[in-house]
Design an enzyme around this catalytic site. Structure first.
Site, PDB file in Angstrom:
ATOM      1  N   LYS A 266      28.949 111.941  11.308  1.00  0.00           N
ATOM      2  CA  LYS A 266      29.266 112.355  12.690  1.00  0.00           C
ATOM      3  C   LYS A 266      27.986 112.912  13.303  1.00  0.00           C
ATOM      4  O   LYS A 266      27.604 114.045  13.063  1.00  0.00           O
ATOM      5  CB  LYS A 266      30.355 113.436  12.640  1.00  0.00           C
ATOM      6  CG  LYS A 266      31.284 113.469  13.832  1.00  0.00           C
ATOM      7  CD  LYS A 266      30.620 113.790  15.147  1.00  0.00           C
ATOM      8  CE  LYS A 266      30.301 115.251  15.325  1.00  0.00           C
ATOM      9  NZ  LYS A 266      29.511 115.546  16.531  1.00  0.00           N
TER      10      LYS A 266
ATOM     11  N   GLY B 127      23.594 122.432  11.061  1.00  0.00           N
ATOM     12  CA  GLY B 127      23.796 122.851  12.437  1.00  0.00           C
ATOM     13  C   GLY B 127      23.738 124.357  12.540  1.00  0.00           C
ATOM     14  O   GLY B 127      23.141 125.026  11.688  1.00  0.00           O
ATOM     15  N   SER B 128      24.379 124.902  13.543  1.00  0.00           N
ATOM     16  CA  SER B 128      24.265 126.338  13.796  1.00  0.00           C
ATOM     17  C   SER B 128      25.129 127.143  12.824  1.00  0.00           C
ATOM     18  O   SER B 128      26.122 126.650  12.284  1.00  0.00           O
ATOM     19  CB  SER B 128      24.687 126.630  15.229  1.00  0.00           C
ATOM     20  OG  SER B 128      26.032 126.267  15.402  1.00  0.00           O
ATOM     21  N   THR B 129      24.761 128.401  12.655  1.00  0.00           N
ATOM     22  CA  THR B 129      25.501 129.285  11.757  1.00  0.00           C
ATOM     23  C   THR B 129      26.929 129.513  12.268  1.00  0.00           C
ATOM     24  O   THR B 129      27.875 129.571  11.483  1.00  0.00           O
ATOM     25  CB  THR B 129      24.729 130.606  11.600  1.00  0.00           C
ATOM     26  OG1 THR B 129      23.520 130.314  10.881  1.00  0.00           O
ATOM     27  CG2 THR B 129      25.522 131.657  10.847  1.00  0.00           C
TER      28      THR B 129
ATOM     29  N   GLU C 125      23.971 123.770   5.910  1.00  0.00           N
ATOM     30  CA  GLU C 125      22.562 124.074   6.212  1.00  0.00           C
ATOM     31  C   GLU C 125      22.571 124.591   7.636  1.00  0.00           C
ATOM     32  O   GLU C 125      22.866 123.838   8.567  1.00  0.00           O
ATOM     33  CB  GLU C 125      21.693 122.817   6.123  1.00  0.00           C
ATOM     34  CG  GLU C 125      21.692 122.133   4.767  1.00  0.00           C
ATOM     35  CD  GLU C 125      21.066 122.970   3.675  1.00  0.00           C
ATOM     36  OE1 GLU C 125      20.267 123.863   3.982  1.00  0.00           O
ATOM     37  OE2 GLU C 125      21.422 122.753   2.507  1.00  0.00           O
TER      38      GLU C 125
ATOM     39  N   CYS D  12      14.807 124.159  12.565  1.00  0.00           N
ATOM     40  CA  CYS D  12      15.501 125.267  11.902  1.00  0.00           C
ATOM     41  C   CYS D  12      14.516 126.202  11.206  1.00  0.00           C
ATOM     42  O   CYS D  12      14.752 127.399  11.117  1.00  0.00           O
ATOM     43  CB  CYS D  12      16.525 124.719  10.920  1.00  0.00           C
ATOM     44  SG  CYS D  12      15.823 123.560   9.753  1.00  0.00           S
TER      45      CYS D  12
ATOM     46  N   GLU E 147      18.566 133.139  17.108  1.00  0.00           N
ATOM     47  CA  GLU E 147      17.880 131.847  17.032  1.00  0.00           C
ATOM     48  C   GLU E 147      17.834 131.232  18.435  1.00  0.00           C
ATOM     49  O   GLU E 147      18.871 131.000  19.048  1.00  0.00           O
ATOM     50  CB  GLU E 147      18.623 130.911  16.074  1.00  0.00           C
ATOM     51  CG  GLU E 147      17.855 129.631  15.829  1.00  0.00           C
ATOM     52  CD  GLU E 147      18.587 128.658  14.900  1.00  0.00           C
ATOM     53  OE1 GLU E 147      19.802 128.524  15.020  1.00  0.00           O
ATOM     54  OE2 GLU E 147      17.910 128.037  14.067  1.00  0.00           O
TER      55      GLU E 147
HETATM   56  P1  NAD Z   1      25.707 122.801  16.334  1.00  0.00           P
HETATM   57  O1  NAD Z   1      26.233 123.697  15.284  1.00  0.00           O
HETATM   58  O2  NAD Z   1      26.046 123.102  17.743  1.00  0.00           O
HETATM   59  O3  NAD Z   1      26.218 121.317  16.088  1.00  0.00           O
HETATM   60  C1  NAD Z   1      25.980 120.649  14.878  1.00  0.00           C
HETATM   61  C2  NAD Z   1      27.011 119.548  14.716  1.00  0.00           C
HETATM   62  O4  NAD Z   1      28.307 120.126  14.616  1.00  0.00           O
HETATM   63  C3  NAD Z   1      27.061 118.571  15.892  1.00  0.00           C
HETATM   64  O5  NAD Z   1      27.285 117.274  15.382  1.00  0.00           O
HETATM   65  C4  NAD Z   1      28.275 119.057  16.667  1.00  0.00           C
HETATM   66  O6  NAD Z   1      28.908 118.048  17.415  1.00  0.00           O
HETATM   67  C5  NAD Z   1      29.192 119.527  15.552  1.00  0.00           C
HETATM   68  N1  NAD Z   1      30.174 120.550  15.932  1.00  0.00           N
HETATM   69  C6  NAD Z   1      30.090 121.462  16.918  1.00  0.00           C
HETATM   70  N2  NAD Z   1      31.190 122.255  16.907  1.00  0.00           N
HETATM   71  C7  NAD Z   1      31.976 121.834  15.886  1.00  0.00           C
HETATM   72  C8  NAD Z   1      33.241 122.262  15.356  1.00  0.00           C
HETATM   73  N3  NAD Z   1      33.911 123.289  15.859  1.00  0.00           N
HETATM   74  N4  NAD Z   1      33.731 121.604  14.285  1.00  0.00           N
HETATM   75  C9  NAD Z   1      33.057 120.575  13.730  1.00  0.00           C
HETATM   76  N5  NAD Z   1      31.874 120.113  14.194  1.00  0.00           N
HETATM   77  C10 NAD Z   1      31.331 120.742  15.255  1.00  0.00           C
HETATM   78  O7  NAD Z   1      24.145 122.730  16.097  1.00  0.00           O
HETATM   79  P2  NAD Z   1      23.080 121.932  16.959  1.00  0.00           P
HETATM   80  O8  NAD Z   1      22.906 122.654  18.255  1.00  0.00           O
HETATM   81  O9  NAD Z   1      23.417 120.483  16.970  1.00  0.00           O
HETATM   82  O10 NAD Z   1      21.763 122.074  16.068  1.00  0.00           O
HETATM   83  C11 NAD Z   1      20.970 123.200  16.089  1.00  0.00           C
HETATM   84  C12 NAD Z   1      21.264 124.081  14.895  1.00  0.00           C
HETATM   85  O11 NAD Z   1      21.074 123.346  13.693  1.00  0.00           O
HETATM   86  C13 NAD Z   1      20.334 125.260  14.797  1.00  0.00           C
HETATM   87  O12 NAD Z   1      21.072 126.405  14.491  1.00  0.00           O
HETATM   88  C14 NAD Z   1      19.422 124.891  13.626  1.00  0.00           C
HETATM   89  O13 NAD Z   1      18.852 125.978  12.954  1.00  0.00           O
HETATM   90  C15 NAD Z   1      20.336 124.132  12.762  1.00  0.00           C
HETATM   91  N6  NAD Z   1      19.597 123.291  11.821  1.00  0.00           N
HETATM   92  C16 NAD Z   1      19.553 123.669  10.506  1.00  0.00           C
HETATM   93  C17 NAD Z   1      18.844 122.917   9.577  1.00  0.00           C
HETATM   94  C18 NAD Z   1      18.820 123.288   8.120  1.00  0.00           C
HETATM   95  O14 NAD Z   1      18.489 122.448   7.307  1.00  0.00           O
HETATM   96  N7  NAD Z   1      19.160 124.509   7.751  1.00  0.00           N
HETATM   97  C19 NAD Z   1      18.165 121.771  10.001  1.00  0.00           C
HETATM   98  C20 NAD Z   1      18.225 121.410  11.346  1.00  0.00           C
HETATM   99  C21 NAD Z   1      18.955 122.178  12.245  1.00  0.00           C
END
Ligand code: NAD
Length: 499
Positions: A192, A245-247, A268, A303, A402
């Protein structure tokens, strides 16, 4: 001799690109069952690139069903390891063959400079898959130390159906870090991608099929907002959920797993990484150049971005001058221009978020040393200057939250103990760097830092051989290296009593 494509050549290629926006389920591109779509908008100029399938519960149910059927059939799970390896190596090769197309999609969709998409993201994606594939037929199971009349076999089995939810900042690489070990260990996958950057993942599906990955084993479900991701996370027949994605969303996914089938959840998440520069750093000029790229590379949408620059007080002001100078080569430019180092911010919402944090920095009393402005508005795209705040206090909003943009907080410290305390005073623990010529100080500091990756006298090192992931609220589990295999396999103990 390879020549560097001009911006005009990339634009010509972009105008003739047939961009697909459909989901990929059971070996076919298809619309969302509802027929709903959303627009994929380029942050370079605000133009619509494609209408993308807006998948929801019905599409998730279908994708999980076909993925489950492919698991039950054994078409991939039970294929000889050498066969899975061959297919994945071919997959990596084909990615490299389509490098320009994939790089262009990545740049158009999320705004990163084409030189990094082409020379960074695409090769790293192929490498993640080929490195992992090479390991498939080199990993053995275990035998327990038993008495002579018993045999204890400890074997690893694929989880089954794996859902991978990924972010927009490195769309291809983040996908590859999940799908490579998931497929290598015999699982079937539903990917996804983020609604902000779905195009390269959609294209990847056909390449995977061409490489020989059987229908149903690799599916791609784009969706708008949380709908498709939430449906996957709550699904009773998904065995394992991997996420970058985000925390905030990561925590929500743990709740969804608990509310459904207790699927394995590997996360992650975010970071606020400290980059610690001691006065005895071996090369302060190099440290400054790397501090600049640590905050400006990928527009700060990384990240592991070195967002908190901790500098020993005795050299702080002279070091900030060096960092500001190094940032001159990171001024925003058109992402298809081959020389551009800093491209567009992924979308208007993210740009506004960054501007909001810059305002918070000013209001809370940090000193703006450089940047702070939205630029290139006439392009219709989303661009912001790399920004440095000096004399930041670790409790200020810009030092605790962040931002995910090119905004650097410079924080002074007086000794190693204070540097470690400031560095660890964060909910995050993804990465950190230490610059010093003193080997004892380097090791002691690295050991004391609560972070999944620590770099000494450089920033952002490592390759596929090193595990990657976070302490604390930066996540659990590890991507990359052989450790990644742990997330995608269940361990079974089979005990045999000999008569
Ligand atoms: P996000 O958490 O907003 O979204 C990530 C994914 O989750 C997207 O595909 C989104 O559509 C999906 N999503 C959103 N809400 C959801 C829900 N309620 N249920 C299921 N899926 C959902 O993050 P983002 O804005 O896409 O990315 C940025 C974040 O990713 C930053 O916090 C960054 O630090 C983190 N990140 C971490 C790493 C790592 O390896 N630790 C690497 C890259 C990015």
């Amino acid at each position: 001799m390879s020549t560097v494509k001009t911006r005009e050549a990339w634009e010509a290629m972009a105008s003739s690109l047939a961009i697909k926006g459909q989901a990929f389920i059971n070996g076919h591109y298809c619309d969302a069952i509802s027929g709903e779509t959303f627009a994929s908008i380029s942050p370079i100029d605000g133009k619509v690139l494609a209408q993308v399938a807006s998948c929801d519960q019905a599409d998730v149910d279908l994708a999980v069903q076909v993925a489950r059927e492919s698991v039950e059939s054994g078409v991939w799970k039970d294929a000889p390891p050498a066969r899975r390896k061959k297919v994945l190596l071919r997959f990596a090769e084909l990615i490299l063959q389509h490098a320009e197309e994939l790089a262009l999609l990545e740049t158009l969709d999320m705004g990163k400079p084409i030189k990094y998409s082409l020379k960074g993201d695409v090769p790293a994606t192929a490498r993640a898959i080929s490195w992992t594939a090479e390991a498939i037929d080199k990993i053995y199971d275990e035998l327990a130390p038993t008495p002579a009349n018993q045999i204890g076999m400890i074997t690893r089995e694929p989880m089954g159906v794996v859902a991978a939810i990924v972010p927009w900042n490195f769309p291809l690489i983040m996908a590859a870090w999940k799908l490579a070990p998931a497929l290598a260990t015999g699982n079937s996958v539903i990917l996804k991608p983020s609604e902000k950057s779905p195009l390269s993942a959609i294209r990847l599906a056909a390449i995977a099929q061409e490489a020989g990955i059987p229908d149903g084993v690799f599916n791609v479900l784009p969706g708008y907002g949380h709908t498709a991701g939430q449906a996957l996370a709550l699904h009773m027949d998904v065995d394992c959920l991997v996420f970058t994605g985000s925390t905030g969303v990561a925590k929500q996914l743990m709740i969804y797993a608990g509310q459904s089938n207790m699927k394995r959840v590997w996360l992650e998440a975010g970071g606020k990484s400290p980059n610690i520069v001691f006065a005895d750093a071996p090369d302060l000029d190099r440290a400054a150049v790397e501090a600049a790229s640590a905050i400006a590379f990928n527009q700060g949408e990384v990240c592991t971005a070195g967002t908190r620059l901790l500098v020993e007080a005795s050299i702080k002001d002279q070091f900030v001058v060096k960092v500001v100078d190094a940032l001159k080569k990171w001024q925003p430019g058109h992402p298809l221009e081959p020389k551009t180092n800093c491209g567009a911010i992924v979308d208007q919402a993210q740009l506004e978020r960054i501007i909001h944090y810059i305002e918070a920095g000013k209001q809370e009393g940090a000193d703006l040393a450089v940047g702070g402005q939205q630029v290139l508005q006439e392009t219709g795209g989303c661009f912001v200057e790399p920004t440095v705040f000096n004399n930041v206090n670790n409790q200020m909003t810009i030092a605790t939250e962040e931002i995910f943009g090119p905004v650097l907080s410079v924080i002074p410290f007086h000794d190693a103990e204070e540097a470690i305390a400031i560095a660890n005073d964060s909910i995050y623990g993804l990465a950190a760097a230490v610059w010093t010529a003193d080997i004892n100080k380097a090791h002691k500091t690295a050991k004391a830092l609560r972070a999944g990756s620590v770099w000494i006298n450089h920033y952002d090192g490592g390759d596929m051989t090193a595990p990657f992931g976070g302490f604390k609220q930066s996540g659990n589990g590890r991507d990359k290296s052989l450790h990644a295999f742990d997330k995608y396999t269940e361990i079974k103990a089979t005990w045999l009593e000999l008569s």
